[in-house]
Design a protein around this motif. Sequence first.
Motif, PDB file in Angstrom:
ATOM      1  N   HIS A 148      -0.137  10.263  41.510  1.00 28.59           N
ATOM      2  CA  HIS A 148       0.383   8.492  40.801  1.00 28.59           C
ATOM      3  C   HIS A 148       0.510   8.397  40.133  1.00 28.59           C
ATOM      4  O   HIS A 148       1.573   7.321  40.580  1.00 28.59           O
ATOM      5  CB  HIS A 148      -1.036   8.413  40.458  1.00 28.59           C
ATOM      6  CG  HIS A 148      -1.650   8.826  38.943  1.00 28.59           C
ATOM      7  ND1 HIS A 148      -1.650  10.095  38.748  1.00 28.59           N
ATOM      8  CD2 HIS A 148      -0.793   8.155  37.675  1.00 28.59           C
ATOM      9  CE1 HIS A 148      -1.600  10.082  36.981  1.00 28.59           C
ATOM     10  NE2 HIS A 148      -1.636   9.218  36.961  1.00 28.59           N
ATOM     11  N   VAL A 191      -4.082   6.883  44.915  1.00 30.85           N
ATOM     12  CA  VAL A 191      -4.585   9.082  44.683  1.00 30.85           C
ATOM     13  C   VAL A 191      -5.950   8.788  44.368  1.00 30.85           C
ATOM     14  O   VAL A 191      -6.753   8.718  43.705  1.00 30.85           O
ATOM     15  CB  VAL A 191      -3.389   9.497  43.572  1.00 30.85           C
ATOM     16  CG1 VAL A 191      -3.217  10.974  44.227  1.00 30.85           C
ATOM     17  CG2 VAL A 191      -2.011   8.434  44.368  1.00 30.85           C
ATOM     18  N   ALA A 227      -6.764   5.658  41.271  1.00 34.41           N
ATOM     19  CA  ALA A 227      -6.120   6.849  41.331  1.00 34.41           C
ATOM     20  C   ALA A 227      -8.131   7.346  40.559  1.00 34.41           C
ATOM     21  O   ALA A 227      -8.592   7.490  39.597  1.00 34.41           O
ATOM     22  CB  ALA A 227      -5.723   7.505  40.442  1.00 34.41           C
TER      23      ALA A 227
END
Length: 266
Positions: free
Chosen positions: A89, A101, A124
């Motif tokens: 990320h 991510v 993420a």
Amino acid sequence: MEQASWIPSSIDLDRPSAARMYDYYLGGSHNFAVDREAARSVERIYPGMSGAARANRSFLRRAVRYLLAQGVDQFLDLGSGIPTVGNVHEIAQQVHPRARVVYVDVEPVAVAHSTALLADNPLATAIQADLRDPETVLGSDEVRDTLDFTRPIGLLMVAVLHFVPDSDDPDKVVARYREALPSGGYLAISHGSLEGVPQDGLDSTERIKAIYHRTDSPLVLRSRDEIAGFFTGLDVVEPGVVPLPEWRSDSADAYISAYVGVGRKP
């Protein structure tokens, strides 16, 4: 042994973990005495192990940057390990601030620290799951909520498949992930191999494998052809499935007996 409050209760502090040994090789601090002891045993046999781990990390960086250049802005990182500098990320969001991510690992410490690291990052996330169970991974709410499977995804399996034994049918596992990849998606793999290891180094390799057999992830080294088979049905990008230092290298990587490749789904 009394465990610190941040250590997940499921951790067995008497058994080394391959993920935490890798963290040690990379200079991380999320490892325990049992991991350091095992890792140092490996380093006594193969002093270049830390350099090899950094070389794998370098390939991860190059692969992610390549995928970003192809317009990929979402990533599924399987066997992501314990977070260290240069996570996916961080690499991706430097180039594309809206990159998404999902990290997946079975190791509780890896997931605990990834979750803490990503607490303020809405794009993420990390989940605890076993990559050998693709249906659970692909069907998880976190994966489906974070990644858009109607658009290209970068699937990363870096330094992880050599911890999947033949008895778990890695070809079938990888095939299921390839099937789930949208058109235009990519698969990036690095995998340890015995090819290229001189004859006098084979005994050392067996001793290293014996150490990993004490962990939760025994080491399985495969041939270039076996590794290339994981890209079946994909268009492998240049320079192909090659020794790690030969894949679009931008620095002098340490020697590592591993093959890598990146393939695109038509």
